[in-house]
Design a protein around this motif. Structure first.
Motif, PDB file in Angstrom:
ATOM      1  N   SER A  77       0.818  -1.209   0.000  1.00  0.00           N
ATOM      2  CA  SER A  77       0.000   0.000   0.000  1.00  0.00           C
ATOM      3  C   SER A  77       0.857   1.267   0.000  1.00  0.00           C
ATOM      4  N   ARG A  78       2.105   1.152   0.394  1.00  0.00           N
ATOM      5  CA  ARG A  78       3.092   2.216   0.211  1.00  0.00           C
ATOM      6  C   ARG A  78       4.191   1.674  -0.679  1.00  0.00           C
ATOM      7  N   ASP A  79       4.521   2.420  -1.738  1.00  0.00           N
ATOM      8  CA  ASP A  79       5.471   1.910  -2.723  1.00  0.00           C
ATOM      9  C   ASP A  79       6.903   2.067  -2.219  1.00  0.00           C
ATOM     10  N   VAL A  80       7.827   1.540  -2.985  1.00  0.00           N
ATOM     11  CA  VAL A  80       9.200   1.424  -2.525  1.00  0.00           C
ATOM     12  C   VAL A  80       9.873   2.781  -2.322  1.00  0.00           C
ATOM     13  N   ASP A  81       9.429   3.840  -3.016  1.00  0.00           N
ATOM     14  CA  ASP A  81      10.014   5.164  -2.789  1.00  0.00           C
ATOM     15  C   ASP A  81       9.682   5.678  -1.398  1.00  0.00           C
ATOM     16  N   VAL A  82       8.449   5.458  -0.935  1.00  0.00           N
ATOM     17  CA  VAL A  82       8.058   5.856   0.423  1.00  0.00           C
ATOM     18  C   VAL A  82       8.807   5.012   1.443  1.00  0.00           C
ATOM     19  N   ILE A  83       8.974   3.727   1.160  1.00  0.00           N
ATOM     20  CA  ILE A  83       9.722   2.852   2.061  1.00  0.00           C
ATOM     21  C   ILE A  83      11.145   3.360   2.232  1.00  0.00           C
ATOM     22  N   GLU A  84      11.776   3.768   1.145  1.00  0.00           N
ATOM     23  CA  GLU A  84      13.147   4.279   1.232  1.00  0.00           C
ATOM     24  C   GLU A  84      13.202   5.578   2.032  1.00  0.00           C
ATOM     25  N   GLN A  85      12.257   6.474   1.795  1.00  0.00           N
ATOM     26  CA  GLN A  85      12.237   7.738   2.539  1.00  0.00           C
ATOM     27  C   GLN A  85      12.072   7.508   4.029  1.00  0.00           C
ATOM     28  N   GLU A 138       6.626   7.553 -12.674  1.00  0.00           N
ATOM     29  CA  GLU A 138       7.687   7.291 -11.699  1.00  0.00           C
ATOM     30  C   GLU A 138       7.570   5.868 -11.149  1.00  0.00           C
ATOM     31  N   GLN A 139       6.359   5.415 -10.940  1.00  0.00           N
ATOM     32  CA  GLN A 139       6.142   4.046 -10.460  1.00  0.00           C
ATOM     33  C   GLN A 139       6.656   3.041 -11.471  1.00  0.00           C
ATOM     34  N   GLN A 140       6.412   3.279 -12.745  1.00  0.00           N
ATOM     35  CA  GLN A 140       6.914   2.373 -13.775  1.00  0.00           C
ATOM     36  C   GLN A 140       8.438   2.259 -13.708  1.00  0.00           C
ATOM     37  N   LYS A 141       9.117   3.379 -13.547  1.00  0.00           N
ATOM     38  CA  LYS A 141      10.583   3.351 -13.457  1.00  0.00           C
ATOM     39  C   LYS A 141      11.049   2.529 -12.255  1.00  0.00           C
ATOM     40  N   ARG A 142      10.405   2.759 -11.112  1.00  0.00           N
ATOM     41  CA  ARG A 142      10.803   2.036  -9.896  1.00  0.00           C
ATOM     42  C   ARG A 142      10.572   0.544 -10.058  1.00  0.00           C
ATOM     43  N   TRP A 143       9.405   0.175 -10.555  1.00  0.00           N
ATOM     44  CA  TRP A 143       9.078  -1.241 -10.666  1.00  0.00           C
ATOM     45  C   TRP A 143       9.964  -1.938 -11.690  1.00  0.00           C
ATOM     46  N   GLN A 144      10.306  -1.249 -12.750  1.00  0.00           N
ATOM     47  CA  GLN A 144      11.224  -1.840 -13.728  1.00  0.00           C
ATOM     48  C   GLN A 144      12.597  -2.082 -13.105  1.00  0.00           C
ATOM     49  N   GLN A 145      13.030  -1.176 -12.233  1.00  0.00           N
ATOM     50  CA  GLN A 145      14.317  -1.355 -11.563  1.00  0.00           C
ATOM     51  C   GLN A 145      14.333  -2.608 -10.700  1.00  0.00           C
ATOM     52  N   TYR A 146      13.145  -3.016 -10.225  1.00  0.00           N
ATOM     53  CA  TYR A 146      13.057  -4.207  -9.394  1.00  0.00           C
ATOM     54  C   TYR A 146      12.570  -5.428 -10.181  1.00  0.00           C
ATOM     55  N   GLY A 147      12.612  -5.348 -11.503  1.00  0.00           N
ATOM     56  CA  GLY A 147      12.438  -6.546 -12.309  1.00  0.00           C
ATOM     57  C   GLY A 147      11.089  -6.772 -12.955  1.00  0.00           C
ATOM     58  N   ASN A 148      10.158  -5.832 -12.809  1.00  0.00           N
ATOM     59  CA  ASN A 148       8.858  -6.022 -13.456  1.00  0.00           C
ATOM     60  C   ASN A 148       8.970  -5.571 -14.910  1.00  0.00           C
ATOM     61  N   THR A 149       8.952  -6.537 -15.822  1.00  0.00           N
ATOM     62  CA  THR A 149       9.101  -6.249 -17.255  1.00  0.00           C
ATOM     63  C   THR A 149       7.756  -6.206 -17.977  1.00  0.00           C
ATOM     64  N   GLY A 171      -3.013   5.806 -17.877  1.00  0.00           N
ATOM     65  CA  GLY A 171      -2.874   4.773 -16.858  1.00  0.00           C
ATOM     66  C   GLY A 171      -1.602   3.971 -17.040  1.00  0.00           C
ATOM     67  N   LEU A 172      -1.442   2.976 -16.194  1.00  0.00           N
ATOM     68  CA  LEU A 172      -0.308   2.061 -16.241  1.00  0.00           C
ATOM     69  C   LEU A 172      -0.847   0.637 -16.225  1.00  0.00           C
TER      70      LEU A 172
END
Length: 425
Positions: A77-85, A138-149, A171-172
């Motif tokens: 429910s919180r994406d990886v950018d919020v987790i890092e912050q 921005e979400q697409q960039k983050r998720w691609q970095q973690y392997g979602n193709t 949309g995405l």
């Protein structure tokens, strides 16, 4: 207690019943709760050779697991950018490496055990304004970095080809998401547990738990003695059973309707590629087609798990705002269900006394996280706790205001974010 009168209960696969516990028994692991959290944990553990007992107060899949929108949504429910912050790069890296794993577990379960639950690939995050489109990029960039193709940005024309609504500016598409019949998935996983020798008891509400070298779990008519205990009741866990974890979260209700059956042409005119959709608002709407060509539509949040008086009045305006072409459509089913919300919107997992674990608070992303969580608790009991501990070390904070004021304070906060949604800021 029986399942609520929902579309899912009406179309559940036939299955042999599970008994009520009426004896004193022993096991390695006692799981409290027969929803996705408990079933995923029990299935992984029984596959690994543990003697597992699941105690369910009502029916398998009675709670959120058998009532939700059926959307397989990746991440948390919180994406990886919020987790890092909030928690730093190490936590973001560890949790990010797992954020697509729950969906993979689900697909593996469906394939391995031939579970008939109407799985269809593809989920869409729909943007209502340019700000939300920026966030999706921005979400697409983050998720691609973690392997979602399997990600594809949709412009205004692209989302029109997916959703017959003029509400969205883009949309995405996540091809690794999807949708399914959640109650049939739960029932199929329960059958898999039975095949591995696990024992499931329905109508067996836990009344007390006493900790010791061996833990004593008591129901109205039986008792379980276990080396390990897993609390997996989420929003339906009785507060008195373990106040240390129930005080850290708040149950919230969401409402869903299902229309009368549509013709195949009319259904696919709404969602031509049969994807599920959720919008990007804080208080979001979500919808999809069922296997028999109904539109299933949900949205809204009732804080404190109160049952709304008129679900039709809550959902129909939302549905018609998205699909005005469905004016006058009949609703065959409407129901409400509770999910468990945490202050951080991150799931809460951890340990209490010796050999006592808890998993809760998926905050709206329960379909996928619960399946990952079952894998993690199995790893922890098997002597490899590192991935479980990546979640366990996150701070688990109680809601401000205690039991009396946490509902109104949370509703006030939600109203602020809802206003931001409407203003597009």
């Amino acid at each position: 207690m029986e399942h609520v009168k929902s579309y899912y209960a009406a179309t559940a696969n036939p299955h042999a019943p599970w008994p009520q516990l009426q004896d004193s028994i022993q096991c390695d692991v006692c799981v409290i709760g027969g929803g996705f959290t408990g079933l995923s944990s029990a299935l992984f553990l029984s596959e690994a050779g543990h003697d597992v007992v699941v105690l369910e107060a009502a029916k398998v899949g009675f709670g959120a697991s058998g009532r939700n929108g059926g959307q397989v949504v990746n991440s948390y429910s919180r994406d990886v950018d919020v987790i890092e912050q909030r928690y730093g790069k190490e936590s973001a890296s560890l949790l990010g490496s797992m954020m697509f794993e729950g969906a993979s577990v689900i697909r593996d379960r469906i394939d391995r055990y031939a579970i008939e639950c109407d799985y269809r690939p593809g989920g869409i995050f729909a943007a209502l304004n340019k700000r939300q489109m920026h966030h999706l990029a921005e979400q697409q960039k983050r998720w691609q970095q973690y392997g979602n193709t399997g990600l594809k940005m949709l412009d205004e024309a692209g989302i029109r080809r997916e959703v017959a609504s003029d509400r969205y500016v883009g949309g995405l598409l996540d091809k690794h998401g999807g949708h399914l019949h959640p109650l049939n998935l739960a029932l199929g996983e329960a059958e898999a547990i039975r095949r591995h020798g696990g024992r499931i008891y329905e109508q067996s509400e836990v009344t007390s738990v006493t900790y010791g070298n061996l833990h004593q779990i008591v129901t109205a008519k039986g008792r379980v003695t276990a080396k390990f205990v897993i609390f997996a009741g989420n929003a339906y866990l009785a507060p008195h059973l373990e106040p240390r974890i129930t005080r850290m979260s708040i149950p919230c209700g969401s409402q869903i309707v299902t229309t009368e059956p549509l013709s195949a042409d009319r259904a696919l005119a709404l969602l031509p590629n049969n994807r599920c959709v959720e919008d990007c608002n804080y208080l979001l709407d979500y919808f999809r087609l069922t296997a028999d060509n109904r539109l299933l539509y949900g949205g809204g949040v009732v804080y404190g798990a109160r049952e709304p008086e008129d679900i039709d009045a809550l959902i129909r305006p939302k549905l018609l705002k998205t699909f005005p072409q469905l004016h006058g459509i009949k609703f065959d089913y409407s129901w409400s269900g509770n999910f468990l919300l945490t202050l951080s919107r991150m799931p809460q997992v951890g340990r209490l006394d010796n050999g006592v674990y808890y998993i809760q608070g998926d905050s709206g992303h329960g379909v996928t996280f619960t399946h990952l969580a079952g894998k993690l608790v199995n790893e922890a009991l098997g002597g490899k706790p590192q991935r479980f501990d990546a979640f366990a070390k996150l701070p688990h904070l109680p809601f401000p205001g205690g039991r009396r004021f946490r509902v109104p304070l949370t509703a006030i906060g939600a109203a602020w974010y809802s206003l931001r949604d409407r203003l597009g800021v």
